[in-house]
Design a protein around this motif. Structure first.
Motif, PDB file in Angstrom:
ATOM      1  N   ILE A   1       0.963  -1.117   0.054  1.00 48.69           N
ATOM      2  CA  ILE A   1       0.256  -0.036   0.154  1.00 48.69           C
ATOM      3  C   ILE A   1       0.703   1.257   0.122  1.00 48.69           C
ATOM      4  CG2 ILE A   1      -1.833   1.350   1.078  1.00 48.69           C
ATOM      5  CD1 ILE A   1      -2.528  -1.607   0.372  1.00 48.69           C
ATOM      6  N   CYS A   2       0.894   2.189  -1.127  1.00 53.78           N
ATOM      7  CA  CYS A   2       1.576   3.331  -1.159  1.00 53.78           C
ATOM      8  C   CYS A   2       0.984   4.397  -0.105  1.00 53.78           C
ATOM      9  CB  CYS A   2       1.615   3.961  -2.619  1.00 53.78           C
ATOM     10  SG  CYS A   2       2.394   5.394  -2.636  1.00 53.78           S
ATOM     11  N   PRO A   3       1.841   4.970   0.660  1.00 53.96           N
ATOM     12  CA  PRO A   3       1.415   5.787   1.753  1.00 53.96           C
ATOM     13  C   PRO A   3       0.837   7.325   1.071  1.00 53.96           C
ATOM     14  CG  PRO A   3       3.862   5.591   1.891  1.00 53.96           C
ATOM     15  CD  PRO A   3       3.308   4.594   0.906  1.00 53.96           C
ATOM     16  N   HIS A   4       1.165   7.165  -0.092  1.00 50.43           N
ATOM     17  CA  HIS A   4       0.670   8.585  -0.804  1.00 50.43           C
ATOM     18  C   HIS A   4      -0.749   8.712  -0.910  1.00 50.43           C
ATOM     19  CE1 HIS A   4       0.528  11.456  -4.549  1.00 50.43           C
ATOM     20  NE2 HIS A   4       0.434  12.305  -3.386  1.00 50.43           N
ATOM     21  N   GLN A   5      -1.291   7.649  -1.650  1.00 54.26           N
ATOM     22  CA  GLN A   5      -2.633   7.895  -1.711  1.00 54.26           C
ATOM     23  C   GLN A   5      -3.384   6.596  -1.489  1.00 54.26           C
ATOM     24  OE1 GLN A   5      -3.730   9.016  -5.967  1.00 54.26           O
ATOM     25  NE2 GLN A   5      -3.747  11.053  -5.029  1.00 54.26           N
ATOM     26  N   LYS A   6      -2.722   5.725  -0.342  1.00 55.68           N
ATOM     27  CA  LYS A   6      -3.158   4.496   0.068  1.00 55.68           C
ATOM     28  C   LYS A   6      -3.510   3.479  -0.937  1.00 55.68           C
ATOM     29  CE  LYS A   6      -3.599   6.815   4.022  1.00 55.68           C
ATOM     30  NZ  LYS A   6      -2.713   7.957   3.574  1.00 55.68           N
ATOM     31  N   SER A   7      -3.005   3.529  -2.180  1.00 56.99           N
ATOM     32  CA  SER A   7      -2.916   2.586  -3.316  1.00 56.99           C
ATOM     33  C   SER A   7      -2.412   1.225  -3.040  1.00 56.99           C
ATOM     34  CB  SER A   7      -2.647   3.370  -4.468  1.00 56.99           C
ATOM     35  OG  SER A   7      -3.355   4.605  -4.680  1.00 56.99           O
ATOM     36  N   ALA A   8      -3.067   0.151  -3.752  1.00 60.22           N
ATOM     37  CA  ALA A   8      -2.282  -1.260  -3.616  1.00 60.22           C
ATOM     38  C   ALA A   8      -1.680  -1.467  -4.869  1.00 60.22           C
ATOM     39  CB  ALA A   8      -3.455  -2.334  -3.097  1.00 60.22           C
TER      40      ALA A   8
ATOM     41  N   ILE B   1       9.808   2.090  -7.133  1.00 59.13           N
ATOM     42  CA  ILE B   1       9.231   3.417  -7.487  1.00 59.13           C
ATOM     43  C   ILE B   1       7.689   3.128  -7.759  1.00 59.13           C
ATOM     44  CG2 ILE B   1       9.382   5.069  -9.147  1.00 59.13           C
ATOM     45  CD1 ILE B   1      12.161   4.318  -9.699  1.00 59.13           C
ATOM     46  N   CYS B   2       6.674   3.857  -6.982  1.00 57.11           N
ATOM     47  CA  CYS B   2       5.530   3.702  -7.140  1.00 57.11           C
ATOM     48  C   CYS B   2       5.032   3.946  -8.630  1.00 57.11           C
ATOM     49  CB  CYS B   2       4.708   4.418  -6.056  1.00 57.11           C
ATOM     50  SG  CYS B   2       3.057   4.489  -6.158  1.00 57.11           S
ATOM     51  N   PRO B   3       4.387   3.113  -9.196  1.00 61.01           N
ATOM     52  CA  PRO B   3       3.986   3.546 -10.643  1.00 61.01           C
ATOM     53  C   PRO B   3       2.936   4.561 -10.710  1.00 61.01           C
ATOM     54  CG  PRO B   3       2.892   1.423  -9.768  1.00 61.01           C
ATOM     55  CD  PRO B   3       3.826   2.086  -8.784  1.00 61.01           C
ATOM     56  N   ALA B   4       2.381   5.145  -9.561  1.00 56.40           N
ATOM     57  CA  ALA B   4       1.372   6.394  -9.907  1.00 56.40           C
ATOM     58  C   ALA B   4       1.892   7.616  -9.959  1.00 56.40           C
ATOM     59  CB  ALA B   4       0.251   6.082  -8.492  1.00 56.40           C
ATOM     60  N   HIS B   5       2.804   7.905  -8.893  1.00 58.72           N
ATOM     61  CA  HIS B   5       3.426   9.334  -9.024  1.00 58.72           C
ATOM     62  C   HIS B   5       4.854   9.320  -8.470  1.00 58.72           C
ATOM     63  CE1 HIS B   5      -0.846   9.433  -7.516  1.00 58.72           C
ATOM     64  NE2 HIS B   5      -0.959  10.430  -8.416  1.00 58.72           N
ATOM     65  N   GLY B   6       5.383   8.248  -8.524  1.00 54.68           N
ATOM     66  CA  GLY B   6       6.787   8.015  -8.377  1.00 54.68           C
ATOM     67  C   GLY B   6       7.543   8.216  -7.181  1.00 54.68           C
ATOM     68  N   TRP B   7       6.659   8.043  -6.085  1.00 49.12           N
ATOM     69  CA  TRP B   7       7.727   8.204  -4.852  1.00 49.12           C
ATOM     70  C   TRP B   7       8.266   6.745  -4.665  1.00 49.12           C
ATOM     71  CZ3 TRP B   7       4.584   9.485   0.177  1.00 49.12           C
ATOM     72  CH2 TRP B   7       3.710  10.763  -0.003  1.00 49.12           C
ATOM     73  N   GLU B   8       9.595   7.018  -3.933  1.00 47.10           N
ATOM     74  CA  GLU B   8      10.731   5.903  -3.995  1.00 47.10           C
ATOM     75  C   GLU B   8      10.687   5.355  -2.845  1.00 47.10           C
ATOM     76  OE1 GLU B   8      14.214   7.264  -5.744  1.00 47.10           O
ATOM     77  OE2 GLU B   8      13.265   8.060  -7.702  1.00 47.10           O
TER      78      GLU B   8
HETATM   79  S1  FES Z   1       0.064   6.599  -5.020  1.00 46.74           S
HETATM   80 FE1  FES Z   1       2.097   6.097  -4.680  1.00 46.74          FE
HETATM   81  S2  FES Z   1       3.275   7.874  -5.396  1.00 46.74           S
HETATM   82 FE2  FES Z   1       1.045   8.546  -5.401  1.00 46.74          FE
END
Ligand code: FES
Length: 111
Positions: free
Chosen positions: A46-53, A66-73
């Protein structure tokens, strides 16, 4: 060999493809597992940015996912972000033969 009861077998090494994450749901926890240069890593999916799995679907680069949504590493080994900022929960991994075990730890909100 006695394996800590908290370790749960999730797959075999051969079920994992180099540099491609795989998603597991264990005890209602989303886990992303990666095989990179022979090492196995398990992080929260679960990415902490938008809680996406979606962490399992991230690009692997220089020891990071690297998160595929917005690039958080996130560091593959620790789950931390740059500068040691907390990011993803990292789960201990144990390999026995070709089997991959993950230690389920107390859920903590890691963001
Ligand atoms: S949801 Fe992962 S960087 Fe935005």
């Amino acid at each position: 060999m006695l394996i800590d009861k908290q370790f749960i077998k999730i797959c075999t090494i051969d079920d994992l493809k180099e540099n491609l994450g795989k998603r597991f749901i264990i005890d209602n926890s989303e886990i992303a597992v990666f095989k990179v240069e022979g090492e196995i890593y398990a992080l929260s999916n679960i990415c902490p940015h938008q809680k996406s799995a979606i962490i399992f679907d991230g690009l692997i680069e220089c020891g990071k996912v690297i998160c595929p949504a917005h690039g958080w590493e996130f560091d593959l080994a620790t789950g931390n972000q740059a500068g040691g900022r907390r990011g993803l929960t990292s789960y201990p991994v144990f390999i026995h033969g070709r089997d991959v075990y993950i230690k389920m730890i107390e859920k903590d909100i890691n963001w």
